[in-house]
Design an enzyme around this catalytic site. Structure first.
Site, short mmCIF file in Angstrom:
data_model
loop_
_atom_site.label_atom_id
_atom_site.label_comp_id
_atom_site.label_asym_id
_atom_site.label_seq_id
_atom_site.Cartn_x
_atom_site.Cartn_y
_atom_site.Cartn_z
N ASP A 440 7.60 -6.39 0.00
CA ASP A 440 6.52 -5.89 -0.86
C ASP A 440 7.04 -5.60 -2.28
O ASP A 440 8.26 -5.57 -2.51
CB ASP A 440 5.97 -4.60 -0.22
CG ASP A 440 4.49 -4.43 -0.41
OD1 ASP A 440 3.96 -4.97 -1.40
OD2 ASP A 440 3.86 -3.74 0.42
N ASP A 504 -4.68 -7.48 -0.29
CA ASP A 504 -4.86 -6.32 0.60
C ASP A 504 -6.30 -6.21 1.04
O ASP A 504 -6.62 -5.39 1.90
CB ASP A 504 -4.46 -5.03 -0.14
CG ASP A 504 -2.99 -4.73 0.04
OD1 ASP A 504 -2.30 -5.47 0.77
OD2 ASP A 504 -2.51 -3.74 -0.56
C1 DGJ Z 1 0.91 -3.00 0.09
C2 DGJ Z 1 0.75 -4.17 1.00
O1 DGJ Z 1 -0.01 -5.16 0.41
C3 DGJ Z 1 0.16 -3.70 2.32
O2 DGJ Z 1 -0.10 -4.79 3.13
C4 DGJ Z 1 1.13 -2.76 2.95
O3 DGJ Z 1 2.31 -3.43 3.27
C5 DGJ Z 1 1.41 -1.60 2.01
N1 DGJ Z 1 1.80 -2.04 0.71
C6 DGJ Z 1 2.48 -0.72 2.57
O4 DGJ Z 1 2.85 0.27 1.71
#
Ligand code: DGJ
Length: 700
Positions: A440, A504
């Protein structure tokens, strides 16, 4: 002296390079040229206009004022004020097949550029440049932009904008005189990054008309430019956006520009996608094994890591047919929420007293792969790492950049910081059976200094190096590139990763658009597409499982939902959907993506057609309510006109919500020619808004 020129050519496009008065000129980029083109430059030589140059100028790809160019040059830089203007001459021109390497030198500015052009068999043109300081003082490079000419029929441009959870909104506009610049200054490519900049004819659609697309292969700062001069010439370009003083070339040093990867298509936006997808699929590192059906546990657990809950999830996952389970954020030292722990990549004994091995074993005994989340470039001020090494962050002077999600960015060009991240993450992988990591990147880079200089360029190079090293040390490791969803999806990082987290936003209705446009460049097998919860966590919208499943089908599919809460009926649907995905992923991940020019803006019709036209799987998606009673007919381009196909509706995850008494008869199955399917079509069922059906078309 023989004329130096090179025609790079495929079935669908060509690039003609010529050396004119020492300049390297792109004489043509577009449809394939054939026959006698020896005098093309003469044929295109412009008039001498009033109040103008005495002779036509040929500025070529370097676009220098010394050659009479009045727009933005390709190269900008200086030697403490000197060597501010260049006039490069071609000194070497090497052409073999569809590759051309040209050396240009300016002995006054003491610079050498090696420009490379490679046109692959799919029509994808990759341009690179190496800029070398051949003098004995420092050269301050401001920017180098790859440019390609656009013909006047390119009257519009299309690029993309977005934000967290709403990536890749298309913006199409008329090209006017001036320079249109799309800058990306987030230090990662970003949610607002334009994955491509595309020039179009007014009439260009998904399936017809010309398109001239460019994409910059870089995950740091970048810019796209589209310039129309007052002389009527226009061009499209892209390059790395360098911060002041970011690249200073000492004597003998070389700057490698990120590549610009371009496509000309006469078959509309789908033609552009088809070329990019084939190009990406042909890379040696492209993931070739079947893309495993994934359960990411983030939206089921968030930070509440609990082994019992995880085992329950894994039991249901195994029953459904999940092939990879991913433990997301929250497993490491003091990471109970998003305020602490980043930087300390050791298992937290408070949550995992026996470590991760028991849960990994549990997952593996079910025949499922295990994946783990990292965010290696980041550090929370509340972490052991930051307490020990606050100097390891990207920063300028004695300033600390403003916090974003309570975190700062580690300077990975700092060798000790790099080694800390590499060794800690690598140790976790070495000591556990982990075949996949989700990496991430949840904040932007600002005021991002590396030992007193701008540090985005070195940071970007460092993360590529780190990914490569992790893969070298752990053969078979797959990496998913995530940045708060789709904030690091680009043709630079793609060579180091196997999957992108598309967004997301797991709301299937919004995902339809996000996926449709991300796939403009990235093939669906690299785009993570998950079935979200019944009530979306991002938008709060309630969607039918059939809609969520139909949306997730067209990518690297998975689930991101607390499936222990699924009803027995939903679980049964998830099982049939999992089987359908597995049975059809080879087709969905290899065929040609088709986005039909559907006349009704309330619906999408999109799918994947096999290259041999033997079969297709489409989705008809009712986005918003129909206005007329019956939506427009469904017509399918790209089939074998003379062949007969069996067409039927299938329900991998249960039926959608219809708004009708009885559906169109073909849904039970009809045999009809490819020509009729393309030109006459079949009746669209009346669906409730935010519903979708899957249509199978199989040659008989
Ligand atoms: C942002 C990501 O896009 C999510 O899928 C998840 O992994 C969160 N961060 C976790 O903090």
């Amino acid at each position: 002296m023989t004329k130096q020129s090179a025609l790079l050519r495929t079935e669908g496009s060509s690039l003609l390079l010529e050396v004119v008065d020492g300049a390297l000129v792109v004489a043509h980029w577009g449809a394939p040229l054939a026959g006698d083109i020896t005098d093309i430059a003469l044929a295109r030589r412009v008039s001498i206009a009033n109040s103008s140059w005495d002779q036509p100028q040929n500025p070529g790809i370097m676009r220098e004022s010394a050659r009479g160019f009045l727009g933005r040059p390709a190269l900008s830089g200086h030697r403490s004020g000197r060597a501010w203007s260049t006039k490069f001459e071609v000194t070497d021109f090497h052409h073999v097949d569809n590759q051309c390497t040209v050396t240009l030198r300016d002995f006054h500015a003491e610079l050498e550029i090696i420009a490379t052009f490679t046109l692959d068999s799919f029509g994808v043109l990759t341009q690179g440049a190496r800029i070398k300081n051949i003098g004995d003082s420092d050269y301050f490079l401001n920017e180098y932009i790859h440019w390609l000419p656009l013909p006047q029929e390119a009257t519009q441009s299309l690029d993309f904008t977005g934000r967290w959870s709403n990536e890749r909104n298309p913006q199409r506009r008329d090209i006017a005189t001036g320079t249109w610049v799309r800058e990306s200054r987030e230090g990662r490519s970003g949610h607002n990054f334009s994955i491509a900049d595309i020039a179009l004819e007014n009439r260009t659609t998904f399936n017809s008309g010309s398109a001239w697309a460019t994409s910059i292969a870089w995950s740091g700062n970048s810019h796209y430019l589209l310039e129309r001069g007052f002389d009527g010439g226009q061009s499209i370009g892209a390059g790395e956006l360098l911060l002041p003083g970011e690249v200073v070339l000492g004597p003998g040093e070389t700057y490698f520009s990120p590549a610009m990867v371009s496509v000309y298509s006469s078959e509309g936006l789908d033609g552009v996608s088809a070329a990019y997808h084939s190009h990406i699929r042909a890379r040696t590192m492209h993931p070739r094994s079947p893309r495993p059906l994934t359960l990411n546990m983030w939206e089921a657990l968030y930070f509440n890591h609990d082994e019992v809950a995880i085992r329950e999830l894994v039991d249901v996952a195994a029953d459904i047919g999940i092939e990879r389970v991913v433990l997301d954020d929250g497993w490491f030292h003091s990471r109970r929420n998003d305020r602490a722990g980043l930087g300390d990549w050791v298992i937290d004994p408070a949550v995992w007293p026996q470590g991760l091995q028991p849960v990994i074993n549990y997952v593996k005994t079910k025949g499922i792969e295990f994946g783990l989340w990292f965010e290696g470039e980041m550090v929370n001020p509340d972490s052991d790492l930051y307490r020990a090494h606050p100097e390891w962050i990207l920063h300028e002077g004695d300033r600390v950049p403003p916090l974003w999600r309570h975190q700062l960015v580690l300077d990975l060009a700092h060798e000790d910081a790099y080694n800390h991240v590499l060794e800690q993450t690598s140790a976790i992988l070495a000591n556990h059976d982990i075949s996949y990591i989700k990496w991430d990147h949840n904040r932007v880079l600002v005021d991002a200094g590396h030992v007193g200089r701008a540090g985005v360029h070195t940071q970007t190079a460092a993360i590529y190096r780190l990914f490569a090293e992790l893969k070298r040390r752990h053969p078979g490791l797959e990496i998913e590139s995530c940045a708060s969803g789709g904030g690091r999806i680009d043709l630079g990082v793609i060579d180091f990763v196997d999957r992108f987290w598309t967004s997301d936003n797991n709301d299937a209705l919004e995902r339809q658009r996000i996926q449709r446009w991300t796939a403009q460049v990235i093939p669906p097998e690299m785009l993570g597409t998950h079935i979200g919860p019944t009530h979306g966590h991002q938008t709060g919208r309630t969607l039918e499982l059939s809609m969520r499943a139909a949306t997730a089908l067209f990518g690297h599919a998975g689930i991101e939902w607390n499936i222990t809460e699924a009803t027995p009926e939903e679980r049964a649907h998830l099982k049939t959907w999992a089987i359908y995905y597995k049975n059809n992923r080879a087709h969905l991940h290899s065929g040609r993506m088709v986005r039909v020019d559907y006349p009704d803006e309330n619906g999408y019709l999109h799918g994947v057609t096999a290259h041999d036209k033997s079969r297709a799987i489409f989705a008809y998606v009712q986005l918003t309510p129909t206005v007329g009673i019956h939506p427009a007919e469904l017509k399918f381009p790209g089939l074998d006109a003379k062949a007969t196909y069996l067409v039927k509706a299938v329900y991998p995850a249960g039926k959608p919500r219809f708004m009708l008494i009885s559906p169109p008869a073909w849904m039970e199955g009809v045999k009809i020619s490819g020509s009729a399917l393309t030109h006459s079509g079949i009746a669209a069922p009346i669906l409730a808004p935010a519903n979708a059906i899957i249509i199978e078309i199989t040659k008989i």
